[in-house]
Each structure stands twice: as structure tokens, then as C-alpha cells.
Design an enzyme around this catalytic site. Structure first.
Site, short mmCIF file in Angstrom:
data_model
loop_
_atom_site.label_atom_id
_atom_site.label_comp_id
_atom_site.label_asym_id
_atom_site.label_seq_id
_atom_site.Cartn_x
_atom_site.Cartn_y
_atom_site.Cartn_z
N ASP A 123 3.77 -19.82 48.68
CA ASP A 123 4.01 -18.42 49.04
C ASP A 123 4.96 -18.39 50.23
O ASP A 123 4.97 -19.31 51.04
CB ASP A 123 2.69 -17.73 49.41
CG ASP A 123 1.75 -17.56 48.23
OD1 ASP A 123 2.25 -17.30 47.11
OD2 ASP A 123 0.53 -17.67 48.41
N ASP A 141 4.22 -13.43 42.16
CA ASP A 141 3.24 -12.38 42.50
C ASP A 141 3.89 -11.00 42.40
O ASP A 141 3.29 -10.05 41.90
CB ASP A 141 2.70 -12.59 43.92
CG ASP A 141 1.95 -13.90 44.10
OD1 ASP A 141 1.40 -14.41 43.10
OD2 ASP A 141 1.92 -14.40 45.23
#
Length: 175
Positions: A123, A141
């Protein structure tokens, strides 16, 4: 009939190309983060709003279910098969549904690849929204969230459609 079949095949191709684009962009940006930044490093893009932060997640959203990789593998494979099925069956002639499913497919595969290859998800998009330190996320995401939002819009449109046809057939107007 042949012309309609050809058009549907082109739609399917476009949808799979959207998914492929999401996967490639997701994996490329994650590769950049892993190869150019140390874990925890952060680059300010817009002070107090947007940062690029090297982060890893061994769980799901907000870090829940840490270390349950077998569960993520099983769920993701089921989701991928279901999305492909609906992309083939339900998205015919429904552009918005096809795009939403394509984004979800690309996002699901992007994070699945991380879990299989790295045993964690990379991330890096770190935001502060109205002062809230939002969990760090990635391109996959983002594609998943946008895909779900578009799916909800499509579902609302589908729900409204029969009502509008009913009004037209009965000669009534609804404002």
C-alpha cells in the site's frame, strides 16, 4: 445475429482490457514503491492531505484478519470467478455494469498477486481526509471501491427502469 455477437465480443474485450490496465498499473506502482522506497518512508505530495507512504498489509481493509492468507486466497478466487461469470452473462449491453465489474476484477487480481507473490499487499496512497488519517491503500483498492460505487449506480438504474416503463405503458407521468 453475427453483428450482435461481434459487438458483444468487442465489449467483453474492452472490459478485460480495462481489468488488465488496472492490474498492470497496480503492479507497476507497487513495484516502484518496493524498489525505490524503504518500508515506512513517506513523500509529501500535498501537505496534510496526500502522501506516498511505503506500507505493507498482511490482512484485509484496515489491517483486519492479519495473516489469514488461506482465507484471502479462497475468497479472492471465488470473487474472481463470480466477476468473470457476471461479466460474461450480465454485462452484455450494460456498459456501466461491465466497467464496474472490470475495475473490481482488476483490483481483486492486483491484490491477489501481491498476496501470492509477496505474502502481503503493498500500500502507498496515504491521505488525511478532513483531518482523518485514512488507512493507506493502493491502485487495486481504488479500482475496487470505484467499481463497487459504479455497480451501486447500475443497480439503482436497473431498479428505476421497470418503474419508468410502467409509467410509460400506463400513460402516467411521475416527476
Amino acid at each position: 445475429m453475427l453483428r450482435k455477437s461481434c459487438l458483444l465480443w468487442r465489449y467483453s474485450l474492452v472490459f478485460y482490457l480495462i481489468a488488465l490496465f488496472v492490474i498492470l498499473l497496480d503492479q507497476f506502482t507497487k513495484w516502484l514503491i518496493v524498489s525505490k522506497m524503504q518500508f515506512g518512508d513517506s513523500i509529501t505530495i500535498i501537505n496534510n492531505i496526500l502522501y506516498i507512504t511505503s506500507h505493507r498489509n498482511r490482512g484485509a481493509a484496515w489491517g483486519i484478519l492479519q495473516g489469514q492468507m488461506w482465507l484471502f486466497y479462497a475468497i479472492t478466487l471465488i470473487v474472481i470467478v463470480a466477476i468473470i461469470y457476471y461479466l460474461q452473462k450480465a454485462a452484455k449491453g450494460k456498459w456501466l455494469l461491465g466497467v464496474s465489474l472490470s475495475l473490481m476484477l482488476g483490483g481483486a487480481i492486483g491484490n491477489f498477486l501481491d498476496r501470492v507473490i509477496r505474502k502481503e499487499v503493498v500500500d502507498f496512497i496515504h491521505t488525511y481526509i478532513f483531518g482523518y488519517n485514512f488507512p493507506v491503500f493502493n491502485i487495486a483498492d481504488s479500482a475496487l471501491v470505484i467499481g463497487v460505487i459504479l455497480l451501486m449506480i447500475q443497480m439503482l438504474r436497473d431498479e428505476r427502469e421497470p418503474k419508468e416503463k410502467s409509467y410509460e405503458e400506463n400513460g402516467t407521468h411521475h416527476s
